[in-house]
Write a protein that holds these residues in place. Structure first.
Motif, PDB file in Angstrom:
ATOM      1  N   SER A 127     -60.339 -64.174   1.144  1.00 25.81           N
ATOM      2  CA  SER A 127     -60.837 -64.785  -0.082  1.00 25.81           C
ATOM      3  C   SER A 127     -62.025 -63.996  -0.629  1.00 25.81           C
ATOM      4  O   SER A 127     -62.880 -63.519   0.135  1.00 25.81           O
ATOM      5  N   ASP A 128     -62.094 -63.869  -1.957  1.00 23.71           N
ATOM      6  CA  ASP A 128     -63.159 -63.074  -2.564  1.00 23.71           C
ATOM      7  C   ASP A 128     -64.516 -63.771  -2.539  1.00 23.71           C
ATOM      8  O   ASP A 128     -65.521 -63.180  -2.920  1.00 23.71           O
ATOM      9  N   SER A 142     -60.851 -55.714  -3.397  1.00 25.20           N
ATOM     10  CA  SER A 142     -61.770 -56.853  -3.343  1.00 25.20           C
ATOM     11  C   SER A 142     -61.449 -57.884  -4.418  1.00 25.20           C
ATOM     12  O   SER A 142     -61.697 -59.079  -4.231  1.00 25.20           O
ATOM     13  N   THR A 143     -60.923 -57.441  -5.548  1.00 22.09           N
ATOM     14  CA  THR A 143     -60.621 -58.360  -6.644  1.00 22.09           C
ATOM     15  C   THR A 143     -59.489 -59.310  -6.281  1.00 22.09           C
ATOM     16  O   THR A 143     -59.577 -60.524  -6.504  1.00 22.09           O
ATOM     17  N   LEU A 144     -58.429 -58.774  -5.715  1.00 20.71           N
ATOM     18  CA  LEU A 144     -57.265 -59.582  -5.355  1.00 20.71           C
ATOM     19  C   LEU A 144     -57.280 -60.017  -3.896  1.00 20.71           C
ATOM     20  O   LEU A 144     -56.412 -60.768  -3.459  1.00 20.71           O
ATOM     21  N   GLY A 145     -58.264 -59.536  -3.131  1.00 28.34           N
ATOM     22  CA  GLY A 145     -58.411 -59.967  -1.742  1.00 28.34           C
ATOM     23  C   GLY A 145     -57.384 -59.410  -0.793  1.00 28.34           C
ATOM     24  O   GLY A 145     -57.098 -60.028   0.237  1.00 28.34           O
ATOM     25  N   VAL A 200     -60.021 -70.055   4.484  1.00 26.56           N
ATOM     26  CA  VAL A 200     -61.295 -69.334   4.564  1.00 26.56           C
ATOM     27  C   VAL A 200     -61.264 -68.255   5.645  1.00 26.56           C
ATOM     28  O   VAL A 200     -62.278 -67.584   5.873  1.00 26.56           O
ATOM     29  N   LEU A 201     -60.124 -68.093   6.299  1.00 26.08           N
ATOM     30  CA  LEU A 201     -59.989 -67.100   7.360  1.00 26.08           C
ATOM     31  C   LEU A 201     -58.971 -66.032   6.932  1.00 26.08           C
ATOM     32  O   LEU A 201     -58.208 -66.233   5.989  1.00 26.08           O
ATOM     33  N   PRO A 202     -58.965 -64.883   7.605  1.00 27.39           N
ATOM     34  CA  PRO A 202     -57.980 -63.853   7.254  1.00 27.39           C
ATOM     35  C   PRO A 202     -56.556 -64.365   7.444  1.00 27.39           C
ATOM     36  O   PRO A 202     -56.252 -65.047   8.421  1.00 27.39           O
ATOM     37  N   SER A 203     -55.673 -64.069   6.502  1.00 30.34           N
ATOM     38  CA  SER A 203     -54.264 -64.380   6.647  1.00 30.34           C
ATOM     39  C   SER A 203     -53.485 -63.068   6.694  1.00 30.34           C
ATOM     40  O   SER A 203     -53.908 -62.059   6.137  1.00 30.34           O
TER      41      SER A 203
END
Length: 310
Positions: free
Chosen positions: A183-184, A204-207, A256-259
């Motif tokens: 999430s950005d 970073s924009t699209l995560g 809120v965590l890496p997917s």
């Protein structure tokens, strides 16, 4: 005014509450958290519009017609005669209040936070699909173990996540790179792969991120991701409020965590919105013969779903 301005704002796609007279960020109320984080922004917006209303009232009083002369030239002459020192002081104070309060609100909504209209958010979703849909069926490892520490700071509405994901290659093919979504609105203090990895793409924009592993992950092998992430609330938003971490009723999940891998759930689902963006129609449900889709539940893609509340 009451009919035309909302239609104009909708047509132009303007959703900035500093421009829509009398608007605010919203004040939903709940028995659990009362007005919670919504009350502060509401007050700031209403003070801003109150100062603007005083300015309008003073200007209206200057141009008010009290006789038979009602033309523009006569009203301008009357206004110049009525512009006394007390009125000028009143209007100056109101104008300064509008500028100061407006600047403070813009700093919170447009500098500390990124202000996006619904159309801009839709454009980002469409761009995510255009750029990364190609990776949807790419073999990716699965999260098979989680070691997670979560620290909550309700007063500040902040949270910190420190943990380790164990990723296992459950496919029959070697995996040279791991695709991550982040999430950005997260602060990334650390993100490391056991055995080493190099970031070949950081959007970073699209995560979206792609990490090339130092050693490709063979079938049945595992790799660990260690991370230190922060969710920090800065100021307040143009619309709504940060409600994931509150004093009573905090609720967080794995968003809120890496997917891992491309996330179809981030795509635009509305058919008309997809058409506006020039995207192909999206099936409501995958085919029963789709061997990739049957590997995922309705709350899981290439990452397991983690839910925790306080």
């Amino acid at each position: 005014y009451l009919i035309g301005v909302p239609l104009l704002f909708n047509w132009l796609g303007l959703e900035n509450n500093l421009l829509d007279y009398g608007s605010d960020a919203g004040t939903p109320y709940s028995d659990m958290n009362h007005y919670g984080p919504f009350f502060g922004p509401f007050v700031w917006f209403k003070l801003y519009w109150a100062a603007f209303a005083v300015l309008l009232a003073a200007a209206s009083n200057l141009f008010w017609s009290r006789g038979q002369e009602s033309g523009a030239k006569q009203r301008l002459r009357l206004a110049s005669l009525r512009l006394s020192r007390p009125v000028l002081i009143q209007m100056s104070i109101a104008l300064v209040a509008v500028l100061v309060l407006g600047g403070f609100i813009f700093y919170n909504t447009g500098v500390l936070n990124e202000m996006r209209s619904s159309s801009e958010q839709r454009d980002l979703q469409a761009e995510y699909e255009r750029q990364y849909k190609q990776y949807e069926t790419l073999p990716q490892p699965r999260i098979t173990a989680v070691d997670l520490d979560v620290d909550l700071f309700p007063k500040a509405q902040d949270a910190r996540f420190q943990g380790t994901f164990t990723l296992t290659n459950k496919t029959t093919r070697s995996i040279p790179a791991v695709h991550l979504n982040l999430s950005d609105d997260l602060d990334i203090d650390a993100l490391d792969f056991s055995g080493g990895a190099t970031a070949s793409l950081v959007d970073s924009t699209l995560g979206y991120r792609i990490y090339e592993l130092a050693t490709p992950l063979a079938p049945g092998d595992s790799v660990e991701i260690t991370f230190d992430l922060g969710l920090d609330t800065r100021g307040f938003q143009n619309s709504g409020a940060e409600t994931r971490v509150v004093e009573n009723g905090t609720f967080l999940n794995s968003a809120v965590l890496p997917s891992i891998g491309y996330q179809p759930g981030a795509e635009i689902s509305d058919a008309s919105a997809r058409k506006k963006e020039g995207l192909e129609p999206r099936p409501r449900i995958a085919s029963i013969d789709d061997t990739v889709a049957v590997q995922n539940t309705y709350i899981s893609n290439d990452s397991d779903f983690i839910r925790f509340a306080a």
